[in-house]
Design a protein around this motif. Structure first.
Motif, mmCIF file in Angstrom:
data_model
loop_
_atom_site.group_PDB
_atom_site.id
_atom_site.type_symbol
_atom_site.label_atom_id
_atom_site.label_comp_id
_atom_site.label_asym_id
_atom_site.label_seq_id
_atom_site.Cartn_x
_atom_site.Cartn_y
_atom_site.Cartn_z
ATOM 1 N N ALA A 293 0.836 -1.202 0.000
ATOM 2 C CA ALA A 293 0.000 0.000 0.000
ATOM 3 C C ALA A 293 0.870 1.250 0.000
ATOM 4 O O ALA A 293 1.565 1.534 0.983
ATOM 5 N N ASP A 294 0.874 1.966 -1.116
ATOM 6 C CA ASP A 294 1.532 3.276 -1.216
ATOM 7 C C ASP A 294 0.433 4.332 -1.135
ATOM 8 O O ASP A 294 -0.412 4.433 -2.027
ATOM 9 N N ILE A 295 0.428 5.118 -0.070
ATOM 10 C CA ILE A 295 -0.674 6.039 0.209
ATOM 11 C C ILE A 295 -0.334 7.461 -0.246
ATOM 12 O O ILE A 295 0.632 8.065 0.227
ATOM 13 N N SER A 296 -1.128 7.989 -1.178
ATOM 14 C CA SER A 296 -1.017 9.386 -1.597
ATOM 15 C C SER A 296 -1.772 10.235 -0.576
ATOM 16 O O SER A 296 -2.949 9.981 -0.311
ATOM 17 N N VAL A 297 -1.112 11.230 -0.015
ATOM 18 C CA VAL A 297 -1.707 12.049 1.043
ATOM 19 C C VAL A 297 -1.918 13.466 0.514
ATOM 20 O O VAL A 297 -0.968 14.120 0.078
ATOM 21 N N ALA A 298 -3.162 13.929 0.538
ATOM 22 C CA ALA A 298 -3.479 15.258 0.012
ATOM 23 C C ALA A 298 -2.839 16.342 0.879
ATOM 24 O O ALA A 298 -3.024 16.358 2.098
ATOM 25 N N VAL A 299 -2.096 17.229 0.239
ATOM 26 C CA VAL A 299 -1.439 18.349 0.919
ATOM 27 C C VAL A 299 -1.816 19.634 0.187
ATOM 28 O O VAL A 299 -1.625 19.747 -1.027
ATOM 29 N N SER A 300 -2.357 20.594 0.923
ATOM 30 C CA SER A 300 -2.718 21.885 0.326
ATOM 31 C C SER A 300 -1.483 22.762 0.217
ATOM 32 O O SER A 300 -0.732 22.928 1.191
ATOM 33 N N ILE A 301 -1.241 23.293 -0.977
ATOM 34 C CA ILE A 301 -0.104 24.184 -1.206
ATOM 35 C C ILE A 301 -0.617 25.429 -1.926
ATOM 36 O O ILE A 301 -1.743 25.417 -2.443
ATOM 37 N N PRO A 302 0.147 26.508 -1.954
ATOM 38 C CA PRO A 302 -0.317 27.709 -2.655
ATOM 39 C C PRO A 302 -0.687 27.394 -4.100
ATOM 40 O O PRO A 302 0.105 26.833 -4.846
ATOM 41 N N GLY A 303 -1.908 27.703 -4.475
ATOM 42 C CA GLY A 303 -2.347 27.515 -5.851
ATOM 43 C C GLY A 303 -2.983 26.179 -6.148
ATOM 44 O O GLY A 303 -3.402 25.934 -7.272
ATOM 45 N N GLY A 304 -3.072 25.277 -5.154
ATOM 46 C CA GLY A 304 -3.683 23.998 -5.489
ATOM 47 C C GLY A 304 -3.448 22.918 -4.452
ATOM 48 O O GLY A 304 -3.277 23.186 -3.251
ATOM 49 N N LEU A 305 -3.414 21.697 -4.938
ATOM 50 C CA LEU A 305 -3.317 20.518 -4.091
ATOM 51 C C LEU A 305 -2.341 19.545 -4.731
ATOM 52 O O LEU A 305 -2.308 19.404 -5.950
ATOM 53 N N ILE A 306 -1.552 18.874 -3.905
ATOM 54 C CA ILE A 306 -0.636 17.865 -4.409
ATOM 55 C C ILE A 306 -0.696 16.668 -3.464
ATOM 56 O O ILE A 306 -1.058 16.815 -2.289
ATOM 57 N N THR A 307 -0.384 15.483 -3.984
ATOM 58 C CA THR A 307 -0.521 14.270 -3.182
ATOM 59 C C THR A 307 0.803 13.507 -3.108
ATOM 60 O O THR A 307 0.999 12.530 -3.821
ATOM 61 N N PRO A 308 1.727 13.936 -2.243
ATOM 62 C CA PRO A 308 2.965 13.174 -2.064
ATOM 63 C C PRO A 308 2.656 11.787 -1.526
ATOM 64 O O PRO A 308 1.645 11.571 -0.847
#
Length: 429
Positions: A293-308
């Motif tokens: 299980a590789d879990i993408s975690v939603a992170v709010s950043i300026p201008g949008g969202l990214i999922t490291p």
């Protein structure tokens, strides 16, 4: 002999990017490995290194230019002893039509006839009633490969944009730009709905970033193409909060402080391995079932969202998950993640509890098969050991791709997740 420096593909899916900043100027000497420029993709800003050595003879694409296609020549490097002026006249003049400085980007959005008579190499039919057919890059490639006339399709994407789904079932080999045998009756001009702008309400126009465009496209395609099913459970948090406090006391000397989210990432990872029917991706005529299980975690950043991505979340220790998340989130906000750190993942987790959101339904991040939405933990009346008590409870909602995951399997995953959170020692064993 002079060397051409081309716009690099900094990720497997990158087709164009923004040349955010030059780190060299004309006349500078560079060696292999020296930093040349900062390139902004749809998710991150990455540094671009020189491969060849020599002197920068000519910079062909200016700072701030957007929409620079991969492979476009952006600079010329002269070899040692080569005349810079002569090298600058290299016959590799870059096609600049697709690169627009930010200051000019808004003006270029106005509809106008294409000044170049030749069609671009990567485009299918580019004209429809004097205007360019709106289509996603993927749809254009499919149409070009399959011989489908984009002008004959009705787009289902934003503002009538032709997307991949519109090409499914389209007739292959259809003639392109076929001439009508008789003048067709003029189609009625569609009337755009009135907006607040039309009523003179004060406003400003905010240009969409590459990241925001990508988010809009991907989430629209997800809701259009992926049949979502939502399952919600209430989860008691008191034992997990107690364990977190005890673990943090023991980890203080190592400088590690666990968050509730770190433990929820671990719980989801373990639950996915326990219920492998949900650790899947739909892939057309087949399905991919993952062993970890590789879990993408939603992170709010300026201008949008990214999922490291926290890789191997099912087997990592919670301290390792915490350390990884702090590093990934920090670099995500600085736009310094490598593509493999945010592309991929077998499932996602999005936590909005810190904003006081009680419960929500998240949109699946394709091609993943599920995403877990976490609400706020709050004191609620709750039945514990057949008695009504006050407990700390949160609502968790799983969104599942119903093409790949049956409701009963999704329910088993939600049950496993709840049991792990309510009895957290089980996921640490």
């Amino acid at each position: 002999m002079s060397k051409k420096v081309q716009m690099p593909a900094l990720s497997p899916t990158m087709e164009e990017g923004t040349l955010a900043k030059w780190l060299v100027k004309e006349g500078d000497t560079v060696s292999s490995g020296d930093l040349l420029a900062e390139i902004e993709t749809d998710k991150a800003t990455m540094e671009f290194e020189a491969v060849d050595e020599g002197k920068i003879a000519k910079i062909l694409i200016s700072e701030g230019s957007e929409g620079v296609k991969v492979g476009t020549v952006i600079a010329i490097i002269a070899e040692e002893g080569e005349d810079l002026a002569e090298a600058a006249q290299n016959d590799a003049a870059a096609p600049k039509a697709d690169a627009k400085p930010k200051a000019e980007a808004a003006a270029s959005a106005a509809p106008a006839a294409d000044p170049a008579p030749a069609a671009k190499a990567d485009a299918a039919p580019a004209q429809q009633d004097g205007k360019r057919v709106k289509a996603s890059p993927l749809a254009r490639r499919i149409a070009e490969r399959s011989g489908i006339d984009l002008a004959s399709l009705k787009g289902s994407g934003p503002n009538g944009r032709v997307v991949k789904a519109d090409l499914e079932g389209a007739e292959k080999g259809a003639p392109r730009a076929a001439q009508a045998t008789a003048p067709a009756a003029a189609a009625p001009t569609p009337v755009a709905p009135a907006t607040a702008q039309d009523f003179g309400i004060p406003h400003e126009v905010v240009k969409l970033s590459g990241m925001r465009k990508t988010i809009a496209r991907r989430l629209t395609e997800s809701k259009q193409q992926v049949p979502h099913i939502y399952l919600t459970v209430d989860v008691q948090l008191d034992k997990l909060l107690k364990l977190r406090s005890e673990l943090n006391a023991g980890l203080a000397g190592r400088g590690v402080k666990l968050s509730v989210n770190d433990l929820l990432i671990k719980a989801l990872g373990v639950a996915l391995v326990q219920v492998p029917e949900c650790n899947v991706q739909f892939a057309g005529d087949q399905m991919l079932q993952f062993k970890r299980a590789d879990i993408s975690v939603a992170v709010s950043i300026p201008g949008g969202l990214i999922t490291p991505i926290v890789t191997e979340a099912d087997s990592k220790s919670v301290s390792a998950i915490s350390t990884a998340m702090k590093d990934l989130a920090s670099r995500a906000k600085d736009g310094k993640l490598a593509p493999q750190e945010y592309q991929g993942g077998t499932a996602s987790l999005s936590n909005m509890g810190m904003f006081g959101i009680k419960q929500f339904e998240a949109v699946i991040n394709p091609p993943q098969g599920m995403i877990m939405a976490i609400g706020a933990g709050e004191k609620r009346p709750f039945v514990v050991d057949d008695a009504l008590q006050i407990a700390t409870v949160m609502s968790a909602t799983g969104s599942f791709d119903h093409r790949a995951i049956d409701g009963a399997d999704g329910a088993r995953l939600m049950q496993a997740f709840r049991e792990l959170v309510e009895n957290p020692l089980g996921m640490l064993a």
